[in-house]
Design an enzyme around this catalytic site. Sequence first.
Site, PDB file in Angstrom:
ATOM      1  N   SER A 169       0.106  -2.510   5.177  1.00  0.00           N
ATOM      2  CA  SER A 169       0.205  -3.059   3.828  1.00  0.00           C
ATOM      3  C   SER A 169      -0.788  -4.213   3.634  1.00  0.00           C
ATOM      4  O   SER A 169      -1.994  -4.023   3.774  1.00  0.00           O
ATOM      5  CB  SER A 169       1.646  -3.502   3.553  1.00  0.00           C
ATOM      6  OG  SER A 169       1.818  -3.850   2.195  1.00  0.00           O
ATOM      7  N   ASP A 193      -1.067   2.342   4.536  1.00  0.00           N
ATOM      8  CA  ASP A 193      -0.773   2.111   3.124  1.00  0.00           C
ATOM      9  C   ASP A 193      -1.184   0.701   2.708  1.00  0.00           C
ATOM     10  O   ASP A 193      -0.326  -0.156   2.397  1.00  0.00           O
ATOM     11  CB  ASP A 193       0.708   2.341   2.805  1.00  0.00           C
ATOM     12  CG  ASP A 193       0.898   2.785   1.350  1.00  0.00           C
ATOM     13  OD1 ASP A 193       0.035   3.517   0.844  1.00  0.00           O
ATOM     14  OD2 ASP A 193       1.895   2.397   0.721  1.00  0.00           O
ATOM     15  N   HIS A 270       6.383   3.514   0.863  1.00  0.00           N
ATOM     16  CA  HIS A 270       5.395   2.563   1.376  1.00  0.00           C
ATOM     17  C   HIS A 270       5.359   2.566   2.905  1.00  0.00           C
ATOM     18  O   HIS A 270       4.281   2.535   3.516  1.00  0.00           O
ATOM     19  CB  HIS A 270       5.729   1.174   0.843  1.00  0.00           C
ATOM     20  CG  HIS A 270       4.666   0.145   1.066  1.00  0.00           C
ATOM     21  ND1 HIS A 270       3.314   0.398   0.914  1.00  0.00           N
ATOM     22  CD2 HIS A 270       4.750  -1.165   1.428  1.00  0.00           C
ATOM     23  CE1 HIS A 270       2.614  -0.696   1.164  1.00  0.00           C
ATOM     24  NE2 HIS A 270       3.460  -1.655   1.481  1.00  0.00           N
TER      25      HIS A 270
END
Length: 463
Positions: A169, A193, A270
């Site tokens: 992330s 991601d 996610h």
Amino acid sequence: MPWEYKTILLCVLSIYITSLVAGLDETQEDDQCTELNNTTWAEYRQLGVKLQVLYLLLTRNNMDCAHKFNQESLTRPASYFNVSRPTKVIIHGYRALGSKPSWVKELAQALLRAQDVNVVVVDWVYGASFAYNLVVENYKEVAVQISVLINQLQEHGCKLESFHFIGVSLGAHVAGFVGTLFEGKIGRITGLDPAGPMFKGADIFDRLDPSDAQFVDAIHTDSDYFGISIPVGHVDFFLNGGKDQTGCGRSRFASILVYFPVYGYVICDHMRALHVYMSALNSSCPLMGIPCSTYEDFLKGQCVDCGVFKGTCPVIGLSENSGITMSQIPKEQKLFLLTSSTPPFCAHHILLELEVSTLDKSAEVEVTLITENLGTEQRLRLQTDMTVYRTVLAHPVALCEIDSIWMTNTGARFYRQGEIHVKSVCVSEFPSLRHEAPLCVNNINIKRGVLWSHDFVQVCSFY
């Protein structure tokens, strides 16, 4: 000996013993098992964002016991860090609740089972929690602190090309800025991601991009909410289109950040990139990406090979350059693949091709591929102005293990085609690993509501 000298000698001896004990205590503390930190909302309200960056080390010699790590650790005889081995650097992302990421040890151990490396975990939980906008404002400072450690490791003999950063992330953009500071000489960066909010329109200087390392790969699983929607690497794997992942339910809270148990439900898409990546490290089944301009074109069967990579399809995992053997690797290549909902997440890409005679009315055909007790369904809406249909579906087993195919002409009686003449129906697997011929059936008439089926007699030959 005069008492003055005795006093001085005792003082010197006392100082020496104190420093020796302190050094032993420090060494013992560094050798003790440790974990990432937590922080609390009360602590955040009192102290605000603290950019405290710490490091943990795991190797095959201490897979179950992470040690504190810094430059001084390298000078100790008992240090597990080996400068001759490659180094994986794990960087977590935003921590909405201030809790330490529970997946770090699992990822580190998966990496160590796959390769004999040093695994350095970056702990920046204090600076990564609660107020996302403030965290984003400070992520570059975290990258600067990491770069100081990398410089120190270089002084002890580590090569920049031996570093592989794995950022989750927001951690992917932290890794990207570390790469920027080293002018793209870092060996590899993998973004799981990469974060989207406040980065989708950012300049490449401010986000992960292909120039940040010699090779950059990324996995996208939530590009419509928490992940970024644009390519950021040499190759970008968009799983199931990069948005809605199989097995992750939709939530009416999905467009906002929620601080309660539903939070885990919201970030399912996610976090799927991380879980797929760990599964790829542990599993023997390949997760291959197919280059295509859009997910819609991919699902229509318009992209079934890897010609842009000279026939070698990129794979998720630790293969050098994702398995690409070309000397000049293209940049920002969008790759698509379908996955299952559970580990090891592998699915076989089956291309379904249906050719029908011209229809007087529209129709709907339900096609089902059967393997023992498993079935994969696909509905095709047939129009009067089309006779050839192609679609891609995910099936749990290989083409050679498909036992039969079923077809049903569904739809209401009055405005649907009563009988459909199917010139041919074929199923094939791609990318073709075993060069199997398509399974085809020709000249079929399907009446409304009547199940048609055909059994395949075949034997799998793996080589």
